[in-house]
Design a protein around this motif. Structure first.
Motif, PDB file in Angstrom:
ATOM      1  N   ILE A  77      21.581 157.711  69.999  1.00  0.00           N
ATOM      2  CA  ILE A  77      22.417 158.729  71.030  1.00  0.00           C
ATOM      3  C   ILE A  77      21.847 158.036  72.397  1.00  0.00           C
ATOM      4  CG2 ILE A  77      22.862 160.751  72.001  1.00  0.00           C
ATOM      5  CD1 ILE A  77      21.849 161.779  69.006  1.00  0.00           C
ATOM      6  N   HIS A  78      20.762 158.056  72.668  1.00  0.00           N
ATOM      7  CA  HIS A  78      20.414 157.488  74.064  1.00  0.00           C
ATOM      8  C   HIS A  78      20.840 156.155  74.236  1.00  0.00           C
ATOM      9  CE1 HIS A  78      16.796 160.512  74.591  1.00  0.00           C
ATOM     10  NE2 HIS A  78      17.346 160.751  73.347  1.00  0.00           N
ATOM     11  N   ARG A  79      20.688 155.256  73.418  1.00  0.00           N
ATOM     12  CA  ARG A  79      21.085 153.729  73.526  1.00  0.00           C
ATOM     13  C   ARG A  79      22.748 153.901  73.887  1.00  0.00           C
ATOM     14  NH1 ARG A  79      20.259 150.278  68.494  1.00  0.00           N
ATOM     15  NH2 ARG A  79      22.028 151.316  67.873  1.00  0.00           N
ATOM     16  N   GLU A  80      23.433 154.504  73.140  1.00  0.00           N
ATOM     17  CA  GLU A  80      24.880 154.475  73.238  1.00  0.00           C
ATOM     18  C   GLU A  80      25.447 154.894  74.837  1.00  0.00           C
ATOM     19  OE1 GLU A  80      27.169 152.822  71.534  1.00  0.00           O
ATOM     20  OE2 GLU A  80      25.474 152.145  70.487  1.00  0.00           O
ATOM     21  N   ILE A  81      24.717 156.172  75.187  1.00  0.00           N
ATOM     22  CA  ILE A  81      25.000 156.644  76.602  1.00  0.00           C
ATOM     23  C   ILE A  81      24.606 155.493  77.475  1.00  0.00           C
ATOM     24  CG2 ILE A  81      24.283 158.275  78.265  1.00  0.00           C
ATOM     25  CD1 ILE A  81      24.046 160.263  75.818  1.00  0.00           C
ATOM     26  N   TYR A  82      23.200 154.886  77.543  1.00  0.00           N
ATOM     27  CA  TYR A  82      23.072 153.816  78.515  1.00  0.00           C
ATOM     28  C   TYR A  82      23.944 152.723  78.460  1.00  0.00           C
ATOM     29  CZ  TYR A  82      18.435 156.299  79.219  1.00  0.00           C
ATOM     30  OH  TYR A  82      17.634 156.980  79.488  1.00  0.00           O
ATOM     31  N   ARG A  83      24.365 152.285  77.199  1.00  0.00           N
ATOM     32  CA  ARG A  83      25.307 151.098  77.280  1.00  0.00           C
ATOM     33  C   ARG A  83      26.653 151.346  77.611  1.00  0.00           C
ATOM     34  NH1 ARG A  83      26.157 149.847  71.253  1.00  0.00           N
ATOM     35  NH2 ARG A  83      23.740 148.815  71.445  1.00  0.00           N
ATOM     36  N   ARG A  84      27.118 152.706  77.470  1.00  0.00           N
ATOM     37  CA  ARG A  84      28.326 153.006  78.076  1.00  0.00           C
ATOM     38  C   ARG A  84      28.469 153.350  79.701  1.00  0.00           C
ATOM     39  NH1 ARG A  84      31.694 154.785  72.923  1.00  0.00           N
ATOM     40  NH2 ARG A  84      30.520 153.788  71.426  1.00  0.00           N
ATOM     41  N   ARG A  85      27.388 153.894  80.163  1.00  0.00           N
ATOM     42  CA  ARG A  85      27.140 154.577  81.534  1.00  0.00           C
ATOM     43  C   ARG A  85      26.000 153.727  82.173  1.00  0.00           C
ATOM     44  NH1 ARG A  85      28.763 159.882  82.197  1.00  0.00           N
ATOM     45  NH2 ARG A  85      28.350 159.223  84.305  1.00  0.00           N
ATOM     46  N   SER A  86      26.404 152.820  82.986  1.00  0.00           N
ATOM     47  CA  SER A  86      25.530 152.154  83.960  1.00  0.00           C
ATOM     48  C   SER A  86      24.732 153.026  84.842  1.00  0.00           C
ATOM     49  CB  SER A  86      25.793 151.011  84.331  1.00  0.00           C
ATOM     50  OG  SER A  86      26.887 151.193  85.248  1.00  0.00           O
ATOM     51  N   ASP A  87      25.465 154.195  85.350  1.00  0.00           N
ATOM     52  CA  ASP A  87      24.997 155.013  86.269  1.00  0.00           C
ATOM     53  C   ASP A  87      24.000 156.151  85.753  1.00  0.00           C
ATOM     54  OD1 ASP A  87      27.066 155.984  84.717  1.00  0.00           O
ATOM     55  OD2 ASP A  87      27.199 157.585  86.224  1.00  0.00           O
ATOM     56  N   VAL A  88      23.685 156.263  84.505  1.00  0.00           N
ATOM     57  CA  VAL A  88      22.761 157.052  83.883  1.00  0.00           C
ATOM     58  C   VAL A  88      21.291 156.544  83.764  1.00  0.00           C
ATOM     59  CG1 VAL A  88      22.213 158.346  81.527  1.00  0.00           C
ATOM     60  CG2 VAL A  88      24.593 158.290  82.427  1.00  0.00           C
TER      61      VAL A  88
END
Length: 130
Positions: A77-88
């Motif tokens: 879940i973390h990985r996909e958020i970081y992958r899709r949102r460079s601002d996070v």
């Protein structure tokens, strides 16, 4: 290239984990992470966050590629958020005990913000508003 976490990164993630536990936002389940660079993040050790030992070390996880050994599957879940949102810069997977208790009653709290949450009328429809 494999990233390495700095002691300050490890400390920040441990402190965040313990703070989440101390304030009742997590119990035995959940984890937090912090972005290290554009290709890696650090996820806390797989222990209850409120009981995170000072000497615990997290795992550096690549945003692309397989999860390292010992990293829980939910970290995807973390990985996909970081992958899709460079601002996070950080992610928390949280399962607050009070919300889990509500789920046994089939009640779903409605998200509210700020002082408005104190004044919104309550409902008997199975949704908790305040």
């Amino acid at each position: 290239m494999t990233a390495v976490s700095e002691p300050s990164d490890e400390r920040r993630v441990r402190m965040a984990a313990r703070a989440l536990g101390r304030h009742g936002l997590v119990h035995a389940y959940g984890h937090c992470s912090a972005r290290l660079d554009e290709s890696h993040f650090l996820v806390c050790a797989p222990v209850p966050m409120g009981q995170m030992p000072r000497e615990a070390t997290g795992s550096v996880v690549p945003i692309d590629g397989p999860l390292p050994d010992g990293v829980l599957g939910e970290v995807r879940i973390h990985r996909e958020i970081y992958r899709r949102r460079s601002d996070v810069g950080g992610v928390v997977r949280s399962m607050p005990p009070n919300l889990m208790a509500l789920s046994t009653l089939r009640l779903t709290p409605k998200m509210r913000h700020g002082f408005g949450s104190y004044f919104y009328p309550a409902s008997r429809s199975g949704t908790i508003h305040n």
